[in-house]
Design an enzyme around this catalytic site. Structure first.
Site, PDB file in Angstrom:
ATOM      1  CG  ASP A   5       7.155   4.829  -8.842  1.00 58.37           C
ATOM      2  OD1 ASP A   5       7.090   6.024  -9.194  1.00 58.37           O
ATOM      3  OD2 ASP A   5       6.334   4.283  -8.087  1.00 58.37           O
TER       4      ASP A   5
ATOM      5  CG  HIS B 241       7.440   8.993 -11.415  1.00 55.80           C
ATOM      6  ND1 HIS B 241       7.262   8.972 -10.050  1.00 55.80           N
ATOM      7  CD2 HIS B 241       8.265  10.044 -11.664  1.00 55.80           C
ATOM      8  CE1 HIS B 241       7.957   9.949  -9.503  1.00 55.80           C
ATOM      9  NE2 HIS B 241       8.571  10.619 -10.452  1.00 55.80           N
TER      10      HIS B 241
ATOM     11  CG  ASP C  82       4.470   9.448  -6.623  1.00 58.08           C
ATOM     12  OD1 ASP C  82       4.307   8.702  -5.656  1.00 58.08           O
ATOM     13  OD2 ASP C  82       5.187   9.162  -7.604  1.00 58.08           O
TER      14      ASP C  82
ATOM     15  CG  MET D 180      13.151   4.805  -8.691  1.00 63.04           C
ATOM     16  SD  MET D 180      13.198   4.781  -6.891  1.00 63.04           S
ATOM     17  CE  MET D 180      11.443   4.942  -6.519  1.00 63.04           C
TER      18      MET D 180
ATOM     19  CG  MET E 294       7.831  13.990  -7.006  1.00 64.26           C
ATOM     20  SD  MET E 294       7.031  12.413  -7.303  1.00 64.26           S
ATOM     21  CE  MET E 294       7.754  11.397  -6.000  1.00 64.26           C
TER      22      MET E 294
ATOM     23  CG  HIS F 158       2.689   6.057 -10.462  1.00 56.12           C
ATOM     24  ND1 HIS F 158       2.682   7.299 -11.076  1.00 56.12           N
ATOM     25  CD2 HIS F 158       3.813   6.018  -9.713  1.00 56.12           C
ATOM     26  CE1 HIS F 158       3.752   7.975 -10.704  1.00 56.12           C
ATOM     27  NE2 HIS F 158       4.462   7.212  -9.881  1.00 56.12           N
TER      28      HIS F 158
ATOM     29  CB  SER G  73       3.176   3.581  -6.597  1.00 55.59           C
ATOM     30  OG  SER G  73       4.514   3.137  -6.500  1.00 55.59           O
TER      31      SER G  73
ATOM     32  CG  MET H  35      11.714   9.190  -9.931  1.00 53.61           C
ATOM     33  SD  MET H  35      11.028   8.273  -8.551  1.00 53.61           S
ATOM     34  CE  MET H  35      10.057   7.066  -9.426  1.00 53.61           C
TER      35      MET H  35
HETATM   36  C1  DX5 Z   1       8.714   7.315  -4.846  1.00 57.18           C
HETATM   37  C2  DX5 Z   1       7.747   6.904  -5.936  1.00 57.18           C
HETATM   38  C3  DX5 Z   1       6.366   6.693  -5.448  1.00 57.18           C
HETATM   39  C4  DX5 Z   1       6.242   5.752  -4.290  1.00 57.18           C
HETATM   40  C5  DX5 Z   1       4.977   6.016  -3.547  1.00 57.18           C
HETATM   41  O1  DX5 Z   1       9.820   7.988  -5.312  1.00 57.18           O
HETATM   42  O2  DX5 Z   1       7.681   7.833  -6.980  1.00 57.18           O
HETATM   43  O3  DX5 Z   1       5.478   6.395  -6.490  1.00 57.18           O
HETATM   44  O4  DX5 Z   1       6.312   4.429  -4.646  1.00 57.18           O
HETATM   45  O5  DX5 Z   1       4.975   5.213  -2.418  1.00 57.18           O
HETATM   46  P1  DX5 Z   1       4.259   5.673  -1.061  1.00 57.18           P
HETATM   47  O6  DX5 Z   1       2.793   5.811  -1.383  1.00 57.18           O
HETATM   48  O7  DX5 Z   1       4.563   4.585  -0.128  1.00 57.18           O
HETATM   49  O8  DX5 Z   1       4.875   6.992  -0.675  1.00 57.18           O
HETATM   50 ZN    ZN Z   2       6.089   7.647  -8.599  1.00 59.34          ZN
END
Ligand code: DX5
Ligand code: ZN
Length: 238
Positions: A46, A77, A183, A48, A148, A44, A19, A79
């Site tokens: 992320d 991903h 994740d 947000m 998750m 991956h 990630s 969010m």
């Molecule tokens: C959190 C993300 C993850 C996160 C994982 O909402 O979707 O992908 O970065 O990080 P770790 O492995 O530190 O939990």
């Molecule tokens: Zn993620």
């Protein structure tokens, strides 16, 4: 529909996907080089929006920048609220898999259909507190389920063990085709139980990026998963 890049990731599984939340964005090219030298087979990413989750990361510009630097699959991903509005942007930016949150939409179906219309595999995600029943109706329409093991929003959170039982639940509902991803809080202590529970794609953030040597971190995680050969098989006769 066959989805070559997702199939390739699955066939390599259980597979660790870094990630990129905590990577050094000041030198993406170097980060990707280090990770690919360490043997990673996909990323991956992320996204947000500061609304669906309190944290704010990056959008399609960074996805497009990473796309220019690698040929490896990009697992995006989302969010964010209203993912439907942005599916085309992320597809244009070079996403290979697009996953969105069931909690962020009233009706997931139009989002899934839009992702499919772009020729991409669709993933549906649920936070650790959301029951599998929330996605039961649409699971058969998705190529991937992201379970998750935290509440989405931040890296570095603690893995929630109760999520482990959800993998078999999804497998029982959706059959052998759907790819299962985990994740949140995956590290050398938790990765084995996640893989044994049926997770095929294992997203790892802080357990790689908070280490000085990414290759060492990945080798250690891989050696733990390498010991785990058990795969969940469907129990519904499929
Ligand atoms: C959190 C993300 C993850 C996160 C994982 O909402 O979707 O992908 O970065 O990080 P770790 O492995 O530190 O939990
Ligand atoms: Zn993620």
């Amino acid at each position: 529909m066959s989805h070559g890049k997702l199939d390739a990731l699955r066939n390599a599984g259980p597979l660790i996907l870094p990630s990129m939340l905590m990577c050094n964005f000041g030198n993406l090219e170097r980060e990707l080089g280090l990770l690919e030298d360490a043997g990673v087979q996909g990323y991956h990413l992320d996204v947000m929006d500061g609304v669906f989750v309190p944290n704010f990361t990056y959008g399609m510009t960074i996805v497009a920048a990473i796309r220019k630097l690698t040929k490896l699959p990009l697992d995006v991903h989302l969010m964010m609220q209203n993912p439907l509005q942005y599916i085309d942007d992320f597809a244009d930016a070079g996403a290979d898999i697009i996953t969105f949150h069931a909690e962020a939409v009233d009706d997931p179906l139009p989002v899934i259909e839009r992702i499919h219309a772009r020729g991409l595999p669709a993933g549906i995600a649920i936070n650790s507190k959301t029951p599998v029943s929330k996605i039961e109706a649409v699971l058969p329409r998705c190529e991937l389920a992201l379970l998750m093991s935290i509440e989405a929003g931040f890296g570095g959170q603690k893995f929630e063990e109760h999520v482990l039982s959800k993998f078999q639940q999804v497998r029982d509902i959706a059959g052998p085709e759907i790819v299962l991803e985990v994740d949140g809080g995956i590290n050398k202590e938790t990765i084995r139980s996640a893989a044994e529970a049926g997770a095929e794609l294992l997203v790892v953030g802080s357990a790689i990026f908070r280490q000085a040597d990414y290759k060492e971190a990945l080798d250690e995680l891989n050696s733990v998963v390498g010991n785990s050969t058990h795969r969940v098989t469907p129990t519904n006769g499929l």
